[in-house]
Design a protein around this motif. Structure first.
Motif, short mmCIF file in Angstrom:
data_model
loop_
_atom_site.label_atom_id
_atom_site.label_comp_id
_atom_site.label_asym_id
_atom_site.label_seq_id
_atom_site.Cartn_x
_atom_site.Cartn_y
_atom_site.Cartn_z
N GLU A 49 0.86 -1.19 0.00
CA GLU A 49 0.00 0.00 0.00
C GLU A 49 0.89 1.24 0.00
O GLU A 49 1.82 1.34 0.80
CB GLU A 49 -0.93 -0.01 1.21
N ALA A 50 0.59 2.15 -0.91
CA ALA A 50 1.41 3.34 -1.08
C ALA A 50 0.53 4.51 -1.51
O ALA A 50 -0.69 4.36 -1.62
CB ALA A 50 2.50 3.08 -2.12
N ARG A 51 1.15 5.63 -1.74
CA ARG A 51 0.45 6.80 -2.27
C ARG A 51 1.24 7.33 -3.45
O ARG A 51 2.47 7.26 -3.47
CB ARG A 51 0.37 7.92 -1.22
N ILE A 52 0.51 7.81 -4.44
CA ILE A 52 1.18 8.52 -5.52
C ILE A 52 0.62 9.94 -5.56
O ILE A 52 -0.51 10.20 -5.13
CB ILE A 52 1.01 7.83 -6.89
N PHE A 53 1.44 10.82 -6.03
CA PHE A 53 1.04 12.20 -6.25
C PHE A 53 1.16 12.44 -7.74
O PHE A 53 2.23 12.31 -8.32
CB PHE A 53 1.91 13.17 -5.45
N LEU A 54 0.05 12.76 -8.34
CA LEU A 54 -0.04 12.92 -9.78
C LEU A 54 -0.65 14.28 -10.06
O LEU A 54 -1.80 14.53 -9.68
CB LEU A 54 -0.89 11.79 -10.36
N ARG A 55 0.14 15.16 -10.68
CA ARG A 55 -0.30 16.53 -10.98
C ARG A 55 -0.87 17.22 -9.74
O ARG A 55 -1.92 17.86 -9.78
CB ARG A 55 -1.30 16.52 -12.14
N ILE A 114 -3.21 10.08 -4.56
CA ILE A 114 -4.02 8.92 -4.90
C ILE A 114 -3.49 7.71 -4.13
O ILE A 114 -2.32 7.34 -4.29
CB ILE A 114 -3.96 8.62 -6.42
N PRO A 115 -4.33 7.07 -3.29
CA PRO A 115 -3.89 5.85 -2.63
C PRO A 115 -3.87 4.69 -3.64
O PRO A 115 -4.76 4.57 -4.48
CB PRO A 115 -4.93 5.62 -1.54
N VAL A 116 -2.82 3.86 -3.55
CA VAL A 116 -2.66 2.75 -4.48
C VAL A 116 -2.20 1.50 -3.73
O VAL A 116 -1.70 1.59 -2.61
CB VAL A 116 -1.65 3.06 -5.61
N VAL A 117 -2.37 0.37 -4.39
CA VAL A 117 -1.78 -0.88 -3.92
C VAL A 117 -0.96 -1.43 -5.09
O VAL A 117 -1.39 -1.38 -6.25
CB VAL A 117 -2.84 -1.88 -3.41
N ALA A 118 0.23 -1.93 -4.76
CA ALA A 118 1.15 -2.41 -5.79
C ALA A 118 1.18 -3.93 -5.83
O ALA A 118 1.02 -4.58 -4.81
CB ALA A 118 2.55 -1.88 -5.52
N ARG A 119 1.39 -4.44 -7.02
CA ARG A 119 1.64 -5.87 -7.17
C ARG A 119 2.77 -6.04 -8.19
O ARG A 119 2.83 -5.32 -9.20
CB ARG A 119 0.40 -6.63 -7.61
N PRO A 120 3.68 -6.96 -7.90
CA PRO A 120 4.76 -7.21 -8.86
C PRO A 120 4.22 -7.89 -10.11
O PRO A 120 3.26 -8.65 -10.05
CB PRO A 120 5.73 -8.12 -8.11
N VAL A 121 4.84 -7.60 -11.24
CA VAL A 121 4.48 -8.23 -12.50
C VAL A 121 5.43 -9.42 -12.68
O VAL A 121 6.65 -9.25 -12.62
CB VAL A 121 4.61 -7.25 -13.68
N GLU A 122 4.84 -10.60 -12.89
CA GLU A 122 5.65 -11.81 -12.97
C GLU A 122 5.15 -12.73 -14.08
O GLU A 122 4.08 -12.51 -14.63
CB GLU A 122 5.59 -12.56 -11.63
#
Length: 158
Positions: free
Chosen positions: A101-107, A111-119
């Motif tokens: 769980e992380a946050r991004i700042f866009l412009r 925005i709260p986000v959740v990450a998943r690795p691409v495999e």
């Protein structure tokens, strides 16, 4: 109208000397981000999509932020752990693995986000899309001598 600097940036991104500029680019981008309160980044000036990722440090538990180029994939955001062609993954990749769980700042918007690795098979497909978007990733992968980690960030409702 597309920013003509994006094509120039993509061409420059395939030049080996660009990786040597990483410390100066990162320093300038942090200063620009602070000065504009997150509204402008060097990547955005070049007409490319950029965001500021804030993760929780896997060891410290403190918030850690990085300005990153991203690939817009529908409603999701794809990040590449290229680390400018260095042999180790960037710190933010370890943080996302430990705390997805992380946050991004866009412009300027958080925005709260959740990450998943691409495999697996998905990795090959996303990698193909990424190379069409930013051809320099192939050079960075070769220089790093490792598979570059990929993450998909999805919006959450927390």
């Amino acid at each position: 109208m597309n920013n003509p600097l994006a094509s120039l940036a993509r061409a420059l991104g395939t030049r080996p000397w660009l990786m040597k500029t990483a410390p100066a680019v990162i320093w300038a981008d942090k200063k620009l981000h602070r000065f504009t309160k997150g509204r402008v980044s060097l990547v955005a000036i070049a007409g490319l999509p950029s965001l500021r990722l804030t993760t929780i440090g896997r060891k410290s538990g403190l918030a850690r932020s990085s300005n990153l180029l991203f690939y817009p994939h529908g409603e999701e955001f794809v990040l590449t752990g290229s680390n400018w062609g260095r042999p180790s993954d960037p710190a933010w990749t370890y943080n996302l693995r430990a705390h997805p769980e992380a946050r991004i700042f866009l412009r300027g918007k958080e925005i709260p986000v959740v990450a998943r690795p691409v495999e697996g098979e998905e990795y090959a497909e996303v990698w193909r899309l990424l190379l069409a978007f930013w051809p320099g990733y192939e050079m960075e992968r070769a220089e790093a001598g490792r598979e570059l980690p990929l993450f998909v960030l999805s919006r959450t409702t927390r």
